[in-house]
Scaffold this active site. Structure first.
Site, PDB file in Angstrom:
ATOM      1  N   SER A  43       3.659   8.604   5.298  1.00 32.93           N
ATOM      2  CA  SER A  43       2.363   9.071   4.789  1.00 32.93           C
ATOM      3  C   SER A  43       2.262  10.594   4.781  1.00 32.93           C
ATOM      4  O   SER A  43       2.786  11.265   5.669  1.00 32.93           O
ATOM      5  CB  SER A  43       1.250   8.513   5.682  1.00 32.93           C
ATOM      6  OG  SER A  43       0.064   9.255   5.529  1.00 32.93           O
ATOM      7  N   TYR A  76      -0.591  12.289  -1.013  1.00 37.82           N
ATOM      8  CA  TYR A  76      -1.976  12.615  -1.322  1.00 37.82           C
ATOM      9  C   TYR A  76      -1.923  14.003  -1.944  1.00 37.82           C
ATOM     10  O   TYR A  76      -1.435  14.941  -1.293  1.00 37.82           O
ATOM     11  CB  TYR A  76      -2.840  12.679  -0.056  1.00 37.82           C
ATOM     12  CG  TYR A  76      -3.227  11.350   0.541  1.00 37.82           C
ATOM     13  CD1 TYR A  76      -3.677  10.302  -0.260  1.00 37.82           C
ATOM     14  CD2 TYR A  76      -3.185  11.151   1.918  1.00 37.82           C
ATOM     15  CE1 TYR A  76      -4.056   9.087   0.302  1.00 37.82           C
ATOM     16  CE2 TYR A  76      -3.571   9.945   2.475  1.00 37.82           C
ATOM     17  CZ  TYR A  76      -4.002   8.919   1.665  1.00 37.82           C
ATOM     18  OH  TYR A  76      -4.379   7.726   2.218  1.00 37.82           O
ATOM     19  N   THR A  98      -0.768   7.771  -4.045  1.00 43.54           N
ATOM     20  CA  THR A  98      -1.918   6.909  -3.735  1.00 43.54           C
ATOM     21  C   THR A  98      -3.086   7.311  -4.622  1.00 43.54           C
ATOM     22  O   THR A  98      -3.503   8.473  -4.631  1.00 43.54           O
ATOM     23  CB  THR A  98      -2.274   7.014  -2.241  1.00 43.54           C
ATOM     24  OG1 THR A  98      -1.151   6.542  -1.503  1.00 43.54           O
ATOM     25  CG2 THR A  98      -3.496   6.188  -1.897  1.00 43.54           C
ATOM     26  N   LYS A 114       0.213   3.631  -6.067  1.00 45.45           N
ATOM     27  CA  LYS A 114      -0.321   2.740  -5.032  1.00 45.45           C
ATOM     28  C   LYS A 114      -1.849   2.733  -5.078  1.00 45.45           C
ATOM     29  O   LYS A 114      -2.479   3.780  -4.952  1.00 45.45           O
ATOM     30  CB  LYS A 114       0.135   3.220  -3.651  1.00 45.45           C
ATOM     31  CG  LYS A 114      -0.485   2.466  -2.479  1.00 45.45           C
ATOM     32  CD  LYS A 114       0.122   2.927  -1.161  1.00 45.45           C
ATOM     33  CE  LYS A 114      -0.427   2.171   0.030  1.00 45.45           C
ATOM     34  NZ  LYS A 114      -1.745   2.638   0.451  1.00 45.45           N
ATOM     35  N   HIS A 172      -6.115  -0.461  -0.150  1.00 48.29           N
ATOM     36  CA  HIS A 172      -6.050   0.431   1.010  1.00 48.29           C
ATOM     37  C   HIS A 172      -6.442  -0.330   2.294  1.00 48.29           C
ATOM     38  O   HIS A 172      -7.100   0.217   3.176  1.00 48.29           O
ATOM     39  CB  HIS A 172      -6.978   1.637   0.792  1.00 48.29           C
ATOM     40  CG  HIS A 172      -6.407   2.941   1.277  1.00 48.29           C
ATOM     41  ND1 HIS A 172      -5.901   3.898   0.432  1.00 48.29           N
ATOM     42  CD2 HIS A 172      -6.286   3.455   2.531  1.00 48.29           C
ATOM     43  CE1 HIS A 172      -5.499   4.947   1.144  1.00 48.29           C
ATOM     44  NE2 HIS A 172      -5.714   4.699   2.419  1.00 48.29           N
TER      45      HIS A 172
HETATM   46  C1  LIG Z   1      -5.074   3.521   9.974  1.00 47.96           C
HETATM   47  C2  LIG Z   1      -4.607   3.461   8.554  1.00 47.96           C
HETATM   48  C3  LIG Z   1      -4.163   4.613   7.931  1.00 47.96           C
HETATM   49  C4  LIG Z   1      -3.733   4.575   6.603  1.00 47.96           C
HETATM   50  N1  LIG Z   1      -3.249   5.717   6.043  1.00 47.96           N
HETATM   51  C5  LIG Z   1      -2.797   5.682   4.775  1.00 47.96           C
HETATM   52  C6  LIG Z   1      -2.221   6.838   4.191  1.00 47.96           C
HETATM   53  O1  LIG Z   1      -2.101   7.882   4.828  1.00 47.96           O
HETATM   54  N2  LIG Z   1      -1.803   6.742   2.905  1.00 47.96           N
HETATM   55  C7  LIG Z   1      -1.918   5.597   2.162  1.00 47.96           C
HETATM   56  O2  LIG Z   1      -1.516   5.565   1.010  1.00 47.96           O
HETATM   57  N3  LIG Z   1      -2.427   4.477   2.711  1.00 47.96           N
HETATM   58  C8  LIG Z   1      -2.860   4.492   3.993  1.00 47.96           C
HETATM   59  N4  LIG Z   1      -3.346   3.347   4.550  1.00 47.96           N
HETATM   60  C9  LIG Z   1      -3.343   2.085   3.770  1.00 47.96           C
HETATM   61  C10 LIG Z   1      -2.019   1.324   3.965  1.00 47.96           C
HETATM   62  O3  LIG Z   1      -0.963   1.970   3.300  1.00 47.96           O
HETATM   63  C11 LIG Z   1      -2.107  -0.096   3.402  1.00 47.96           C
HETATM   64  O4  LIG Z   1      -2.562  -0.038   2.066  1.00 47.96           O
HETATM   65  C12 LIG Z   1      -2.973  -1.060   4.195  1.00 47.96           C
HETATM   66  O5  LIG Z   1      -3.003  -0.741   5.570  1.00 47.96           O
HETATM   67  C13 LIG Z   1      -2.472  -2.486   4.015  1.00 47.96           C
HETATM   68  O6  LIG Z   1      -3.327  -3.397   4.583  1.00 47.96           O
HETATM   69  P1  LIG Z   1      -3.078  -4.082   6.017  1.00 47.96           P
HETATM   70  O7  LIG Z   1      -3.452  -3.048   7.038  1.00 47.96           O
HETATM   71  O8  LIG Z   1      -3.995  -5.238   5.974  1.00 47.96           O
HETATM   72  O9  LIG Z   1      -1.629  -4.504   6.108  1.00 47.96           O
HETATM   73  C14 LIG Z   1      -3.770   3.355   5.878  1.00 47.96           C
HETATM   74  C15 LIG Z   1      -4.213   2.196   6.517  1.00 47.96           C
HETATM   75  C16 LIG Z   1      -4.615   2.228   7.834  1.00 47.96           C
HETATM   76  C17 LIG Z   1      -5.048   0.949   8.496  1.00 47.96           C
END
Ligand SMILES: Cc1cc2nc3c(=O)[nH]c(=O)nc-3n(C[C@H](O)[C@H](O)[C@H](O)COP(=O)(O)O)c2cc1C
Length: 340
Positions: free
Chosen positions: A107, A130, A157, A215, A239
């Site tokens: 990330s 990002y 994203t 994404k 997300h």
């Molecule tokens: C705490 C947290 C931080 C996240 N940070 C990012 C990020 O920095 N960039 C991004 O594209 N998605 C981010 N996501 C989304 C994840 O890439 C992903 O889409 C999502 O967690 C998938 O769902 P799940 O938690 O049910 O497996 C984040 C999700 C969580 C829970």
């Protein structure tokens, strides 16, 4: 030994070990968390159609993602702030992923630098972007660093036109000053309005010179636009329910995206994947791979690199088991006929 026997077990282990506000940051979804719950509930509504008397003695879970070999059709989704879970943060997660031969997506808002993470990974790795100042010098510098560090694709994203508000974080007293911006040691003003649109993808492609994954695509309309603008892959995601509440469950959006893409790009999904049966359901509906978010964070909090390794092995075993019982010895044997 980490006391977890399925991915869901890691949540309580993490809750017991983590600062409550930082745990809330991981766990929360936007608004009423309808989509957060629905991501898992929608998988539970799907049913599998097993085929029998198939020779599955030579079961092989490996596949390719944008031409790169991976051991399993699941990878690690980009999640920021892994330092909340463990002091080694993203480096521990990347080591576990690299050792297992699965895709790791780093990330932009990691707590370690993208260079350190790439060094730790020693396996297939993509960089999640990002944009910082749209097509400005800060975004360009970040992309060039990712290319220099050896990441093999840029995952842009696209569902964060504005950061999601998460009541659960507020209530738990989460303070954004807790954020550790590993990739940006120099403080900078964060006030550039996001104006990055479809027409800027050509710019990103030319700066990166790498495959581009989008994404956060949730509709057939945007999937079509993504392909028309040259995306190499489309990643269905809401997300993890953190952005727009009451958007569709990812697994329910997958079908229309797969149909719209019509084989012109690879399709991945994330959101609510917790079991081997979920991985296989997504593959049956046309995903080439799925990605795991929160369970990996919780596993990292539970036992650092060993915790993440355990999570990967648990899910890997379930995937093998479901493939055997479904009568599908290779990922491409899994088709639309295997799920209702
Ligand atoms: C705490 C947290 C931080 C996240 N940070 C990012 C990020 O920095 N960039 C991004 O594209 N998605 C981010 N996501 C989304 C994840 O890439 C992903 O889409 C999502 O967690 C998938 O769902 P799940 O938690 O049910 O497996 C984040 C999700 C969580 C829970």
């Amino acid at each position: 030994m980490v006391e977890a026997f399925s991915l869901r077990d890691f949540e309580e282990l993490a809750r017991a070990r983590m600062d409550p506000a930082q745990f809330a940051y991981y766990a929360a979804g936007n608004a009423d968390e309808v989509t957060l719950r629905e991501n898992e509930a929608a998988f539970a509504r799907r049913r599998l159609r097993p085929r029998v008397l198939v020779d599955v003695s030579a079961l092989d879970t490996s596949t390719t993602l944008l031409g790169q070999a991976v051991a399993y059709p699941f990878g690690i989704a980009p999640t920021g702030q892994q330092g909340f879970a463990h002091e080694e943060g993203e480096c521990a997660t990347a080591r576990a992923a690299g050792a297992a031969g699965i895709m790791f997506c780093a990330s932009t808002s990691s707590t370690r630098t993208l260079e350190e993470i790439a060094e730790s990974c020693r396996g297939p790795a993509w960089f999640q972007l990002y944009t910082q100042d749209n097509t400005g010098p800060r975004t360009e510098a970040l992309v060039k660093r990712a290319v220099g560090a050896g990441y093999q694709a840029i995952v842009l994203t696209v569902d964060l036109a504005m950061s999601g508000r998460r009541d659960r974080e507020w209530r738990a007293g989460f303070d954004p000053s807790m954020f550790r911006p590993g990739n940006f040691p120099e403080p900078h003003a964060d006030d550039v309005p996001l104006r990055f649109t479809w027409r800027d993808l050509a710019w990103l492609r030319s700066v990166a010179g790498l495959p581009i994954v989008l994404k956060g695509i949730m509709t057939a309309e945007d999937a079509k636009l993504a392909v028309e603008h040259g995306a190499d892959a489309v990643w269905v995601s809401n997300h993890g329910g953190r952005q727009l509440d009451r958007s569709l469950a990812s697994i329910d959006a997958l079908g229309e995206v797969v149909d719209a893409v019509a084989g012109r790009a690879e399709v991945y999904m994330d959101g609510g994947v917790r079991r081997g049966g979920d991985v296989i359901t997504a593959l049956a509906l046309g995903a080439r791979a799925v990605f795991i978010g929160r369970p990996v964070l919780y596993a990292l909090a539970s036992g650092g690199e060993a915790g993440v390794t355990r999570a990967i092995h648990l899910l890997a075993d379930e995937v093998r088991y479901v493939m055997a019982l479904l009568g599908t010895p290779r990922p491409w044997d899994i088709t639309r006929t295997h799920v209702v």
